[in-house]
Design a protein around this motif. Structure first.
Motif, short mmCIF file in Angstrom:
data_model
loop_
_atom_site.label_atom_id
_atom_site.label_comp_id
_atom_site.label_asym_id
_atom_site.label_seq_id
_atom_site.Cartn_x
_atom_site.Cartn_y
_atom_site.Cartn_z
N VAL A 86 1.02 -1.15 0.18
CA VAL A 86 -0.10 -0.05 0.07
C VAL A 86 0.96 1.16 -0.07
O VAL A 86 1.90 1.43 0.83
CB VAL A 86 -0.99 -0.03 1.17
CG1 VAL A 86 -1.70 1.22 1.22
CG2 VAL A 86 -1.98 -1.17 1.05
N LEU A 119 -1.37 -1.13 -4.03
CA LEU A 119 -2.65 -0.38 -4.30
C LEU A 119 -2.02 1.17 -3.81
O LEU A 119 -1.17 1.47 -2.75
CB LEU A 119 -3.32 -0.58 -3.09
CG LEU A 119 -4.57 0.51 -2.54
CD1 LEU A 119 -5.77 0.47 -3.71
CD2 LEU A 119 -5.26 -0.07 -1.33
N LEU A 147 -2.71 6.64 6.16
CA LEU A 147 -2.58 6.89 4.85
C LEU A 147 -2.36 8.55 4.88
O LEU A 147 -1.39 8.93 4.13
CB LEU A 147 -3.55 6.69 3.54
CG LEU A 147 -3.17 5.02 3.20
CD1 LEU A 147 -3.13 3.96 4.30
CD2 LEU A 147 -4.19 4.60 1.91
N TYR A 155 -3.44 11.56 -2.81
CA TYR A 155 -3.97 12.90 -2.32
C TYR A 155 -3.63 14.10 -3.43
O TYR A 155 -2.38 13.87 -4.12
CB TYR A 155 -3.17 12.73 -0.96
CG TYR A 155 -3.53 11.75 -0.21
CD1 TYR A 155 -3.38 10.70 -0.12
CD2 TYR A 155 -4.59 12.17 0.93
CE1 TYR A 155 -3.70 9.59 0.76
CE2 TYR A 155 -5.17 11.37 1.84
CZ TYR A 155 -4.59 10.11 1.78
OH TYR A 155 -5.17 9.15 2.78
N SER A 171 -6.01 0.86 -8.11
CA SER A 171 -6.00 -0.60 -7.63
C SER A 171 -6.01 -1.50 -8.53
O SER A 171 -6.32 -2.68 -8.46
CB SER A 171 -6.95 -0.95 -6.67
OG SER A 171 -8.29 -0.46 -7.36
N GLU A 172 -5.67 -1.23 -10.18
CA GLU A 172 -5.61 -2.06 -10.89
C GLU A 172 -4.43 -3.02 -10.71
O GLU A 172 -3.39 -2.79 -10.24
CB GLU A 172 -5.27 -1.70 -12.49
CG GLU A 172 -6.35 -0.67 -13.10
CD GLU A 172 -7.75 -1.53 -13.14
OE1 GLU A 172 -7.81 -2.75 -13.55
OE2 GLU A 172 -8.74 -0.70 -13.07
N PRO A 173 -4.97 -4.42 -10.78
CA PRO A 173 -4.06 -5.44 -10.23
C PRO A 173 -2.58 -5.38 -10.88
O PRO A 173 -1.71 -5.61 -10.22
CB PRO A 173 -4.66 -6.66 -10.78
CG PRO A 173 -6.16 -6.48 -10.77
CD PRO A 173 -6.18 -5.05 -11.09
N GLU A 191 -7.70 13.59 0.42
CA GLU A 191 -7.66 12.44 -0.49
C GLU A 191 -8.57 12.41 -1.70
O GLU A 191 -9.81 13.05 -1.76
CB GLU A 191 -8.29 11.08 0.35
CG GLU A 191 -8.45 9.80 -0.17
CD GLU A 191 -8.88 8.65 0.80
OE1 GLU A 191 -8.66 8.75 2.11
OE2 GLU A 191 -9.20 7.71 0.38
N LEU A 192 -8.01 12.06 -3.02
CA LEU A 192 -8.62 11.91 -4.29
C LEU A 192 -9.52 10.49 -4.42
O LEU A 192 -10.54 10.45 -4.07
CB LEU A 192 -7.60 12.24 -5.14
CG LEU A 192 -8.12 11.81 -6.68
CD1 LEU A 192 -8.99 13.10 -7.11
CD2 LEU A 192 -6.86 12.06 -7.61
N LEU A 193 -8.58 9.49 -4.66
CA LEU A 193 -9.27 8.15 -5.19
C LEU A 193 -8.05 7.15 -4.77
O LEU A 193 -6.99 7.42 -4.75
CB LEU A 193 -9.58 8.18 -6.44
CG LEU A 193 -10.87 9.02 -6.84
CD1 LEU A 193 -10.96 9.09 -8.28
CD2 LEU A 193 -12.32 8.21 -6.32
N SER A 194 -8.89 5.76 -4.65
CA SER A 194 -7.35 4.63 -4.68
C SER A 194 -7.51 4.36 -6.11
O SER A 194 -8.41 4.58 -7.15
CB SER A 194 -8.08 3.58 -3.94
OG SER A 194 -9.40 3.08 -4.45
N VAL A 224 -3.17 5.00 -2.87
CA VAL A 224 -4.33 6.09 -2.75
C VAL A 224 -3.61 7.43 -2.84
O VAL A 224 -2.54 7.97 -2.33
CB VAL A 224 -4.75 6.01 -1.16
CG1 VAL A 224 -5.94 7.19 -0.90
CG2 VAL A 224 -5.43 4.54 -1.02
#
Lengths: 226, 226
Positions: B3, B83, B46, B87, B72-74, B67-70, B85
């Motif tokens: 992460v 992953l 985080l 900002y 997480s595409e494999p 915080e914007l978004l996560s 996240v």
């Protein structure tokens, strides 16, 4: 670090704004109420994981869903460090109930009165509610919670549930009709009162174009900044 | 799963909207341009990780960050599933330059023209820009990018950079002054033009109270829904 998703699932039954909770089926906190969640699988991204969790629980696909925030305090899960990314979803409860699943011991609770949840799930619900209040002040997203045909008293109950306020009936009707987003139907709902209440439908074309139309409905939008 | 956090750092130098990029110092993609990021440490959440990364790079603390978004595409990181996240942060470039760090090979690039970034970092920048466009349509957050005293031409450049538009000078001044958020100063900035431009300050009391004041500044806010 383990990575999970949790879903804050909002529903509206025509009278009350509700959230869907499950009884936890594993330790720790076995039997306690919880948001529906799950670990992210190797082949999926987080949004796909949240959609999978939602479908498992409700049978529904193509539900309105949005990423809320990550929750990452080091000790939020007592067993092993787990990051959770929370998603919130809007469901028309009547659609959902056609596909009720009992496997997860799921139950709808009024948002105004639901049990204490495990871990930091109560904070997730609180943050999701604040986000919904914020977005609904600017965009007609709450219509995602309603069936295709709804009455003004139903719409008012929904707004009251989201914003924790009591609104004047005449004022609310006037404001909401002035948005130009609603199309009056010929039929009435006669189940809720003797006199009946006309059904309305959302004008989808205007919904997409009419950006500021819902601004005036909300009391004290200046308190919503997040 | 690993992460990490990544920071989209926006700055404004009085003329152009910029982002702060670093040259990657490890494989894969050694030497390529990248957002500044880092792995989350055992004792921090985080947001703390993102703040740490920002301070490492700029020396600044107490920066506006959200915080914007996560992401997480494999397969987004070719080495190991990670992953991230994201900002986004707002910095007054002039403050930053007093504490320039060369350790990370950091460089400001115009948001309108910056190099291709590693992994999915270009998508992160694009999503961050969309979020800023959205929020700035409703809230005076862009003032976080300006020094305490600024001119109307500077403010116009900033809005033009955020929304990728050219605005009429007279129109812009009229709209922005009608918000009532700006307080005219006695001094002028004479560096940019012979005639000079008056400095303005933000009225912080009104900034906090005047929720809708910036709404009229933005062209076509109906295109910004995210």
């Amino acid at each position: 670090m383990l990575v999970a998703v949790d879903c804050i699932i909002f529903g509206f039954d025509g009278k009350e704004l509700k959230i869907l909770l499950v009884q936890r089926h594993l330790e720790p906190e076995l039997g306690k109420w919880s948001l529906m969640g799950g670990f992210v699988q190797p082949e999926e991204n987080l949004k796909q994981a949240a959609a999978r969790v939602l479908t498992l629980l409700t049978g529904l696909t193509n539900v309105y869903m949005e990423e809320l925030l990550s929750f990452s305090e080091p000790n939020r899960d007592p067993v092993e460090r787990t990051l959770s990314v929370a998603y919130f979803a809007f469901i028309d409860i009547n659609k959902y109930e056609q596909q009720l699943s009992t496997e997860y011991h799921a139950e709808w609770f009024p948002l105004a009165n639901f049990p204490k949840l495990i871990f930091d799930h109560n904070i997730m619900v609180q943050k999701a509610k604040a986000r919904v209040q914020y977005k609904a002040a600017f965009h007609p997203i709450l219509f995602e919670l309603l069936p295709a045909k709804f009455t003004l008293p139903q719409l008012q109950s929904l707004y009251q549930g989201v914003y924790d306020v009591t609104m004047d009936k005449g004022n609310f009707s006037r404001k909401v009709l002035s948005t130009g987003l609603l199309v009056k139907q010929a039929e009435k709902d006669k189940a809720s009162s003797k006199k009946g209440a006309y059904y309305y439908k959302l004008d989808k074309r205007k919904y997409n174009a009419n950006f500021h139309a819902v601004l005036n409905i909300i009391p004290n939008p200046d308190t919503l900044y997040i």
